[in-house]
Design a protein around this motif. Structure first.
Motif, PDB file in Angstrom:
ATOM      1  N   UNK A  58      58.373  63.126  22.563  1.00  0.00           N
ATOM      2  CA  UNK A  58      58.820  63.699  21.348  1.00  0.00           C
ATOM      3  C   UNK A  58      57.288  64.539  20.494  1.00  0.00           C
ATOM      4  N   UNK A  59      57.798  65.404  19.927  1.00  0.00           N
ATOM      5  CA  UNK A  59      57.009  66.308  19.341  1.00  0.00           C
ATOM      6  C   UNK A  59      57.508  67.007  18.455  1.00  0.00           C
ATOM      7  N   UNK A  60      58.663  66.520  17.830  1.00  0.00           N
ATOM      8  CA  UNK A  60      59.234  67.423  16.819  1.00  0.00           C
ATOM      9  C   UNK A  60      58.634  67.106  15.180  1.00  0.00           C
ATOM     10  N   UNK A  61      57.614  65.836  15.103  1.00  0.00           N
ATOM     11  CA  UNK A  61      57.760  65.503  13.763  1.00  0.00           C
ATOM     12  C   UNK A  61      56.413  66.616  13.287  1.00  0.00           C
ATOM     13  N   UNK A  87      59.139  59.497  27.288  1.00  0.00           N
ATOM     14  CA  UNK A  87      57.972  58.623  26.774  1.00  0.00           C
ATOM     15  C   UNK A  87      59.064  57.534  26.009  1.00  0.00           C
ATOM     16  N   UNK A  88      58.924  56.648  25.945  1.00  0.00           N
ATOM     17  CA  UNK A  88      59.336  56.154  24.390  1.00  0.00           C
ATOM     18  C   UNK A  88      58.237  55.198  23.185  1.00  0.00           C
ATOM     19  N   UNK A  89      57.075  55.771  23.834  1.00  0.00           N
ATOM     20  CA  UNK A  89      55.755  55.826  22.581  1.00  0.00           C
ATOM     21  C   UNK A  89      56.587  56.849  20.888  1.00  0.00           C
ATOM     22  N   UNK A  90      55.578  56.905  20.212  1.00  0.00           N
ATOM     23  CA  UNK A  90      55.924  57.174  18.671  1.00  0.00           C
ATOM     24  C   UNK A  90      55.875  58.777  19.175  1.00  0.00           C
TER      25      UNK A  90
END
Length: 545
Positions: A418-421, A450-453
């Motif tokens: 997740x790279x949506x930040x 990937x469940x990391x931040x």
């Protein structure tokens, strides 16, 4: 538009499964000289009592790129070489890749120009005040990227305001060996966290643009260069005086009549430092762009290349005023660089400031303005002119498919992150899981989330670690409608890794995106053409006389 390095999860070529991949790791230097790096939030380094503007980019720095070098004899040549101060090109973790040559074998050239507020000399204290700051680490209050197109027919200049919050990577000061951890802070603090090489690494991570060289100049250098040039014409719309006012201390001291006039020496420095009378840091950046453009026109009009004495004087001032990255550390390299930029006509030089918005974490700071900022970085990465003077028939380079055959879809391991930040928006929860499910539905049964931040990635990207996985990565891209230009080789990952960026925050269909066209800058880029000799700065009413 803060970007973070993506540490990849996944599998190596012989075990295409994503299962069992875990944890991020630090990568070594890339073939292009980049490293993997991260970021964390930090506090602003704004200094107490500094109410007025510090040195913003001395456009005189560009003179060294225009004037070339004198060298009428070996001893004088060695003398000029001895004037030049040098430093490491990069001192921080960075992942940017050098642009590939175009069909003619040409590559763009990117130079980072940094104006330092250092008070660590008697000359600088006299010119800049603030004696209490002597001995403290300098701030890079002026930062501009000069992009010279691959065909050397156009140039773009982009400023980033000093108070723009970005990710600053881990850096090591090459002079003291002091190591600074990665942080999230305003960009001017990067200079004091490992020198100009740390600022360069910060820019590379922020923009994705590989930067070939850096050059720095301080207060005293500005004055030397302005005197050597013989003055640069500037213009203000009203008679003005940038001075302390009730409730607004500081000011550059610049005092001018309305209309066009030449500034040199200390007055040139005052022009470049003026902020209050030009409304803000953004106005000051525009004034600096006007100065730079006027200086380029002045040097061209003086025809310094055929005047040996004039050229020697400029070369002397330039080599004494600048500190440069080590690969530029000779008169020959500077001369060659100047000859390349000399070919660009003034009307093909476009100066801009990166679009920004107010930082939600601190109203005194800024952050890059999402899509608009990314559009400008895309234009630089793809070597798209900022002006419309290029070849309108020129087509973007065709995407090349890998010669490496892809494995069957159900054998390709894909790690989805997740790279949506972004700098202005928080992450969208569940995006990695949603796209993993989409891949599974399309037959990529070894895809894993990937469940990391969440990380920050402005544009969706697919990374792969080695040539034998390029075909697999491209196969994933094609299945999702992601352009092959977004498939990148990276040592930051151990397998095919899809990072769902801020450009794909909703839905399962990748949003179609058209490539920017020449001259198609965002409206808030505040562009100034190098040929505009009638440009005149407006003056904030309280500072009019």
């Amino acid at each position: 538009m803060v970007q973070s390095s993506v540490r990849g999860e996944g599998t190596r070529a012989r075990d295409r499964s994503a299962a069992g991949a875990g944890g991020s790791h630090s990568g070594g230097a890339t073939p292009e000289g980049g490293d993997a790096g991260g970021g964390r939030r930090g506090r602003s380094p704004r200094r107490r009592g500094r109410q007025h503007g510090i040195l913003r980019w001395s456009a005189a720095t560009l003179a060294v790129l225009i004037l070339g070098a004198a060298g009428t004899g070996y001893l004088y040549y060695q003398h000029l070489n001895g004037n030049i101060r040098k430093g490491e090109r990069t001192s921080g973790d960075s992942k940017a890749e050098k642009a590939k040559p175009n069909a003619a074998g040409q590559t763009p050239l990117n130079i980072l120009l940094i104006g330092s507020d250092s008070r660590n000399s008697t000359e600088n204290v006299k010119l800049g005040g603030s004696r209490d700051q002597v001995g403290s680490k300098p701030l890079g209050d002026v930062q501009m990227l000069i992009h010279l197109s691959a065909d050397r027919k156009s140039a773009a200049v982009v400023s980033i305001p000093r108070d723009t919050r970005v990710d600053i990577p881990k850096c090591t000061d090459p002079e003291t060996d002091e190591t600074f951890p990665a942080t999230n802070n305003i960009i001017n603090s990067s200079l004091g966290r490992g020198g100009a090489g740390c600022t360069l690494a910060t820019w590379q991570n922020l923009t994705g643009v590989y930067i070939d060289h850096w050059m720095t100049i301080d207060f005293a250098g500005v004055v030397k260069m302005a005197d050597a040039i013989g003055g640069v014409e500037v213009c203000v719309e009203h008679k003005m005086w940038d001075r302390p006012l009730p409730g607004t201390p500081g000011g550059s001291g610049l005092r001018l009549d309305a209309g066009k006039q030449k500034v040199k020496g200390k007055q040139a420095l005052q022009w470049l430092r003026t902020r209050h009378a030009f409304y803000s840091d953004l106005g000051r950046a525009k004034a600096q762009h006007m100065y730079m453009n006027s200086m380029v026109r002045t040097l061209k009009d003086q025809n310094v290349f055929t005047d040996g004495g004039r050229l020697m004087g400029l070369a002397e001032a330039a080599t004494k005023s600048l500190k440069v990255s080590e690969e530029l550390g000779s008169v020959k390299e500077l001369y060659d660089l100047g000859m390349q930029l000399k070919t660009v006509p003034a009307n093909r030089i476009t100066s801009t400031t990166i679009p920004t918005v107010v930082d939600q974490q601190n109203a005194n700071h800024l952050v890059p303005a999402g899509a608009d900022a990314e559009k400008m970085w895309t234009m630089i990465r793809d070597d798209i002119p900022f002006d419309k003077g290029g070849d309108p028939k020129k087509k973007p380079a065709a995407e090349k498919a890998s010669k490496d055959p892809a494995a069957a879809d159900d054998e390709i391991g894909v790690m989805v992150r997740n790279g949506t930040r972004s700098a202005t928006l928080g992450p969208v929860g569940g995006r990695a899981n949603a796209i993993t499910q989409l891949l599974a539905q399309q037959g990529f049964t070894k895809a894993a989330a990937d469940q990391s931040a969440a990380v920050a990635e402005d544009k969706t990207v697919i990374r792969f670690p080695s040539a034998e996985l390029e075909g697999d990565a491209q196969r994933v891209a094609k299945s999702l409608g992601i352009p092959l230009s977004s498939v990148k080789k990276s040592t930051d990952v151990t397998g095919v890794t899809l990072v769902v960026g801020a450009d794909w925050r909703t839905g399962t269909a990748y949003p179609k995106q058209s490539a920017p066209k020449a001259g198609e800058l965002p409206k808030d880029a505040d562009a100034v053409s190098g040929s505009d000799s009638d440009a005149c700065m407006p003056v904030y009413e309280p500072y009019r006389l």
